[in-house]
Design an enzyme around this catalytic site. Sequence first.
Site, PDB file in Angstrom:
ATOM      1  N   ASP A  26       0.821  -1.220   0.000  1.00  0.00           N
ATOM      2  CA  ASP A  26       0.000   0.000   0.000  1.00  0.00           C
ATOM      3  C   ASP A  26       0.852   1.266   0.000  1.00  0.00           C
ATOM      4  O   ASP A  26       0.430   2.304   0.500  1.00  0.00           O
ATOM      5  CB  ASP A  26      -0.956   0.014   1.207  1.00  0.00           C
ATOM      6  CG  ASP A  26      -1.767  -1.259   1.316  1.00  0.00           C
ATOM      7  OD1 ASP A  26      -2.384  -1.640   0.314  1.00  0.00           O
ATOM      8  OD2 ASP A  26      -1.776  -1.878   2.400  1.00  0.00           O
ATOM      9  N   HIS A  54      -4.376  -1.868  -7.078  1.00  0.00           N
ATOM     10  CA  HIS A  54      -4.314  -0.417  -7.054  1.00  0.00           C
ATOM     11  C   HIS A  54      -5.298   0.149  -8.067  1.00  0.00           C
ATOM     12  O   HIS A  54      -5.725  -0.530  -8.996  1.00  0.00           O
ATOM     13  CB  HIS A  54      -2.902   0.118  -7.307  1.00  0.00           C
ATOM     14  CG  HIS A  54      -2.131  -0.620  -8.340  1.00  0.00           C
ATOM     15  ND1 HIS A  54      -0.990  -1.329  -8.040  1.00  0.00           N
ATOM     16  CD2 HIS A  54      -2.336  -0.784  -9.661  1.00  0.00           C
ATOM     17  CE1 HIS A  54      -0.525  -1.879  -9.149  1.00  0.00           C
ATOM     18  NE2 HIS A  54      -1.312  -1.565 -10.137  1.00  0.00           N
TER      19      HIS A  54
END
Length: 442
Positions: A26, A54
């Site tokens: 992340d 993503h």
Amino acid sequence: MNIFDHQIKNVDKGNVVAILGAQWGDEGKGKIIDMLSEYSDITCRFNGGANAGHTISVNDKKYALHLLPCGVLYDNNISVLGNGMVIHVKSLMEEIESVGGKLLDRLYLSNKAHILFDIHQIIDSIQETKKLKEGKQIGTTKRGIGPCYSTKASRIGIRLGTLKNFENFKNMYSKLIDHLMDLYNITEYDKEKELNLFYNYHIKLRDRIVDVISFMNTNLENNKKVLIEGANAAMLDIDFGTYPYVTSSCTTVGGVFSGLGIHHKKLNLVVGVVKSYLTRVGCGPFLTELNNDVGQYLREKGHEYGTTTKRPRRCGWLDIPMLLYVKCINSIDMINLTKLDVLSGLEEILLCVNFKNKKTGELLEKGCYPVEEEISEEYEPVYEKFSGWKEDISTCNEFDELPENAKKYILAIEKYLKTPIVWIGVGPNRKNMIVKKNFNLN
């Protein structure tokens, strides 16, 4: 910023670039990967499955990618899924449909990648529920990643190449599903429905399943520009991460070679993606975690909720010893520092520069990291304090336009890591990226 055409004048490192997460995932890898995909000929995934993800914006349209590399969004780009991956084919087909266009014509799947079936996801849920009752949960995405890698390691898994011959696939499928149903006491599972789906996948994908090792090396010999996209991140690596709170694949630079079948001397540049603060999803040690208002501030301002699971991420201060450890493993050449704008508004910013043994006061040796939970509990962070800044930095286009305190923070990170920070993310959009023009690449 176009590495491949050498827009940075003092970088001439070749045609193969790997973008790897340097923390617990992340980090915001999607933006830099998307920027560089536009200039590459081939983009590749080498590890993991639909547990990564993503969101990319191109021409004001958002795409949520979990299996496909970012290059699929560019018509001149070939996309490759390597042998180190585990592929839930239904999810892949849905993703292909969501992107649209003639994507299949420029997508190549390794014949050695393993197929992730719905039963793997059921097993993942069974295992995680059992661990939860025992107080030992890992916090997986329940996407079946671990169970699929388990069948691979047990030598009973099914590779994508098998799907080219459907009769052979059908026999292997029945044996695998029957074995797993018996092993995990699964009484109901619609094999016929799944087999019908896979017959359609066989028709649609059989010409896209290739020997990726040969494909990649032929293209490298022809000097094609290759961008390699890492899923998850270094501290989730099955060997080097905070075991057992890790993923089930090799997420570090070694996975590039084993997951694509390319020679280690072919890789020219490794870019480590580092968030300006630290986050992790799920369980496991987190020595700089902030269980206070600052942690909540970072979570809300940074929108720290999982792309795949929507779970809230744990937040804390940036960890230099972790990054030094990851740099040792990955041989990182450059850094993309992301989400610096999230720190705007804080009165004070802390940077963890070492760890101290709680009993002896002894500092952690450089390059080491307490990845084991029982050992990490023996250490506490040593912080360097920095004054914060109030300014909105999202409109900054040059390093010199940043507030002085922001520049001091960045330069301190560079000093400790002895690695240039070339890209600095200052906002959520693609244009919110500062490229430092002056740096030294060792």
